[in-house]
Design a protein around this motif. Structure first.
Motif, mmCIF file in Angstrom:
data_model
loop_
_atom_site.group_PDB
_atom_site.id
_atom_site.type_symbol
_atom_site.label_atom_id
_atom_site.label_comp_id
_atom_site.label_asym_id
_atom_site.label_seq_id
_atom_site.Cartn_x
_atom_site.Cartn_y
_atom_site.Cartn_z
ATOM 1 N N UNK A 1 0.854 -1.166 0.000
ATOM 2 C CA UNK A 1 0.000 0.000 0.000
ATOM 3 C C UNK A 1 0.906 1.236 0.000
ATOM 4 N N UNK A 2 0.775 2.075 -1.015
ATOM 5 C CA UNK A 2 1.552 3.302 -1.117
ATOM 6 C C UNK A 2 0.806 4.427 -0.405
ATOM 7 N N UNK A 3 1.521 5.194 0.399
ATOM 8 C CA UNK A 3 0.908 6.299 1.118
ATOM 9 C C UNK A 3 1.866 7.491 1.136
ATOM 10 N N UNK A 4 1.352 8.646 1.504
ATOM 11 C CA UNK A 4 2.170 9.846 1.635
ATOM 12 C C UNK A 4 2.150 10.312 3.079
ATOM 13 N N UNK A 5 3.232 10.885 3.502
ATOM 14 C CA UNK A 5 3.332 11.435 4.846
ATOM 15 C C UNK A 5 4.358 12.557 4.839
ATOM 16 N N UNK A 6 4.651 13.064 6.001
ATOM 17 C CA UNK A 6 5.682 14.085 6.148
ATOM 18 C C UNK A 6 6.840 13.464 6.898
ATOM 19 N N UNK A 7 8.043 13.640 6.379
ATOM 20 C CA UNK A 7 9.216 13.015 6.975
ATOM 21 C C UNK A 7 10.370 14.003 7.059
ATOM 22 N N UNK A 8 11.163 13.850 8.122
ATOM 23 C CA UNK A 8 12.442 14.547 8.224
ATOM 24 C C UNK A 8 13.488 13.602 7.658
ATOM 25 N N UNK A 9 14.368 14.117 6.816
ATOM 26 C CA UNK A 9 15.362 13.264 6.169
ATOM 27 C C UNK A 9 16.735 13.353 6.822
ATOM 28 N N UNK A 10 16.886 14.287 7.774
ATOM 29 C CA UNK A 10 18.160 14.467 8.473
ATOM 30 C C UNK A 10 17.895 15.170 9.798
ATOM 31 N N UNK A 11 18.835 15.115 10.748
ATOM 32 C CA UNK A 11 18.626 15.797 12.027
ATOM 33 C C UNK A 11 18.336 17.283 11.822
ATOM 34 N N UNK A 12 17.282 17.760 12.456
ATOM 35 C CA UNK A 12 16.889 19.163 12.350
ATOM 36 C C UNK A 12 16.249 19.517 11.025
ATOM 37 N N UNK B 1 5.809 6.566 0.514
ATOM 38 C CA UNK B 1 6.455 5.312 0.893
ATOM 39 C C UNK B 1 5.472 4.157 0.821
ATOM 40 N N UNK B 2 6.024 2.950 0.795
ATOM 41 C CA UNK B 2 5.234 1.723 0.677
ATOM 42 C C UNK B 2 5.111 1.078 2.051
ATOM 43 N N UNK B 3 3.881 0.923 2.521
ATOM 44 C CA UNK B 3 3.628 0.278 3.810
ATOM 45 C C UNK B 3 3.649 -1.240 3.709
ATOM 46 N N UNK B 4 3.610 -1.764 2.497
ATOM 47 C CA UNK B 4 3.507 -3.209 2.326
ATOM 48 C C UNK B 4 2.067 -3.659 2.536
#
Length: 74
Positions: free
Chosen positions: A1-12, A20-23
């Protein structure tokens, strides 16, 4: 299952839209639609890696309002 979210890719890092894929759902999992999400200080601490254990990309937030979707066996 493909979904969208908000993510931090590095500290700060800023929270950015991230797909991303939830499987597939497992036997003991449910699909929940989250309508609103908020952050608390511990979320900010994880984003900034204050405790030295954050893995990136990091999807952070606490559910405030959710809807359970019907379970359909696969």
């Amino acid at each position: 299952m493909i979904t969208k979210g908000y993510a931090a890719k590095q500290p700060g890092g800023k929270l950015e839209v991230f797909e991303y894929d939830l499987g597939l759902l497992g036997d003991h999992q449910v699909d929940v639609k989250v309508d609103y999400c908020g952050l608390c200080y511990s979320d900010v601490s994880m984003i900034d890696n204050h405790w030295g254990m954050t893995q990136y990309p990091l999807y952070q937030g606490m559910k405030l309002l959710e809807q359970w979707k019907p379970w359909v066996p696969m």
